[in-house]
Design an enzyme around this catalytic site. Structure first.
Site, mmCIF file in Angstrom:
data_model
loop_
_atom_site.group_PDB
_atom_site.id
_atom_site.type_symbol
_atom_site.label_atom_id
_atom_site.label_comp_id
_atom_site.label_asym_id
_atom_site.label_seq_id
_atom_site.Cartn_x
_atom_site.Cartn_y
_atom_site.Cartn_z
ATOM 1 N N LYS A 31 -18.463 10.492 -8.387
ATOM 2 C CA LYS A 31 -16.997 10.444 -8.261
ATOM 3 C C LYS A 31 -16.542 9.979 -6.873
ATOM 4 O O LYS A 31 -17.329 9.970 -5.916
ATOM 5 C CB LYS A 31 -16.432 11.834 -8.584
ATOM 6 N N TYR A 40 -11.101 9.756 -19.973
ATOM 7 C CA TYR A 40 -10.936 11.215 -20.059
ATOM 8 C C TYR A 40 -9.930 11.624 -21.140
ATOM 9 O O TYR A 40 -9.373 12.722 -21.072
ATOM 10 C CB TYR A 40 -10.508 11.767 -18.704
ATOM 11 N N ASN A 59 -15.511 17.216 -7.517
ATOM 12 C CA ASN A 59 -16.808 17.867 -7.703
ATOM 13 C C ASN A 59 -17.981 16.887 -7.795
ATOM 14 O O ASN A 59 -19.017 17.191 -8.379
ATOM 15 C CB ASN A 59 -16.753 18.844 -8.884
ATOM 16 N N HIS A 64 -19.938 13.618 -12.645
ATOM 17 C CA HIS A 64 -19.649 13.934 -14.041
ATOM 18 C C HIS A 64 -20.905 13.624 -14.843
ATOM 19 O O HIS A 64 -21.628 12.680 -14.515
ATOM 20 C CB HIS A 64 -18.494 13.063 -14.563
ATOM 21 N N GLU A 94 -19.646 7.701 -23.954
ATOM 22 C CA GLU A 94 -19.391 7.432 -22.540
ATOM 23 C C GLU A 94 -20.239 6.263 -22.031
ATOM 24 O O GLU A 94 -19.767 5.457 -21.226
ATOM 25 C CB GLU A 94 -19.641 8.705 -21.719
HETATM 26 P P1 CMP Z 1 -15.887 16.485 -15.407
HETATM 27 O O1 CMP Z 1 -17.263 16.837 -15.815
HETATM 28 O O2 CMP Z 1 -15.682 15.135 -14.838
HETATM 29 O O3 CMP Z 1 -14.918 16.629 -16.682
HETATM 30 C C1 CMP Z 1 -13.552 16.908 -16.550
HETATM 31 C C2 CMP Z 1 -13.168 17.224 -15.144
HETATM 32 O O4 CMP Z 1 -11.937 17.848 -14.996
HETATM 33 C C3 CMP Z 1 -14.164 18.198 -14.559
HETATM 34 O O5 CMP Z 1 -15.384 17.551 -14.347
HETATM 35 C C4 CMP Z 1 -13.423 18.666 -13.316
HETATM 36 O O6 CMP Z 1 -13.717 17.896 -12.166
HETATM 37 C C5 CMP Z 1 -11.988 18.452 -13.721
HETATM 38 N N1 CMP Z 1 -11.316 19.730 -13.767
HETATM 39 C C6 CMP Z 1 -11.612 20.781 -14.545
HETATM 40 N N2 CMP Z 1 -10.772 21.801 -14.298
HETATM 41 C C7 CMP Z 1 -9.925 21.358 -13.349
HETATM 42 C C8 CMP Z 1 -8.831 21.942 -12.683
HETATM 43 N N3 CMP Z 1 -8.439 23.195 -12.939
HETATM 44 N N4 CMP Z 1 -8.199 21.188 -11.764
HETATM 45 C C9 CMP Z 1 -8.583 19.922 -11.509
HETATM 46 N N5 CMP Z 1 -9.615 19.306 -12.125
HETATM 47 C C10 CMP Z 1 -10.279 20.033 -13.026
#
Ligand code: CMP
Length: 139
Positions: free
Chosen positions: A10, A50, A113, A116, A127
């Protein structure tokens, strides 16, 4: 069984020049990068990728973040690749991530984070197909 999964590094991680460090952790876990490209996705692409989360309260924040800078999209191959990738990524929220995982090492928050990864065979297939043609995956 040998599987393929989809992985994405990311914008928070590409910005900090962590593409190599993250890819090394994936490789050290026994996963093989069989396709890889760097993309700066548009807001529309982020929303399409998404789409499953479109009713969530964080959808806008998530898609704006994903379109805010470069990402690296990858196809990973290996024994139990989907579960193995999820294991090495660690929990979505870095606060909950185990020692030795990518998110424990690098993630900054639940949104920023760092990585993904697909959560199931069907989503892995979708995906991967979103970003790659079959001919661009070299096993
Ligand atoms: P990812 O695996 O990319 O799939 C969906 C993403 O939404 C997840 O990782 C998080 O990074 C993001 N996400 C989930 N919960 C929250 C939240 N409360 N606020 C912001 N982003 C979120």
């Amino acid at each position: 069984a040998i599987e393929r999964t989809f992985s994405m590094i990311k914008p928070d991680a590409t910005k900090r020049n962590l593409t190599g460090a993250i890819t090394k952790m994936l490789e050290d876990a026994g996963l093989r990068v069989v396709a890889s490209k760097r993309v700066h996705m548009s807001q529309r692409e982020a929303e399409a990728f998404y789409a499953v989360h479109k009713e969530r309260p964080f959808f806008g924040e998530l898609t704006e973040f994903m379109a805010s800078g470069p990402t690296v999209v990858q196809v990973l191959e290996g024994e139990n690749a989907i579960a193995k990738n999820r294991e090495v990524m660690g929990a979505t929220n870095p606060v909950d991530a185990d020692e030795g995982t990518i998110r424990k090492a690098f993630a900054q928050s639940i949104g920023e984070n760092s990585v993904h990864g697909s959560d199931a065979p069907e989503t892995a297939k979708e995906e991967i197909a979103f970003w790659f043609a079959e001919k661009d995956i070299v096993g």
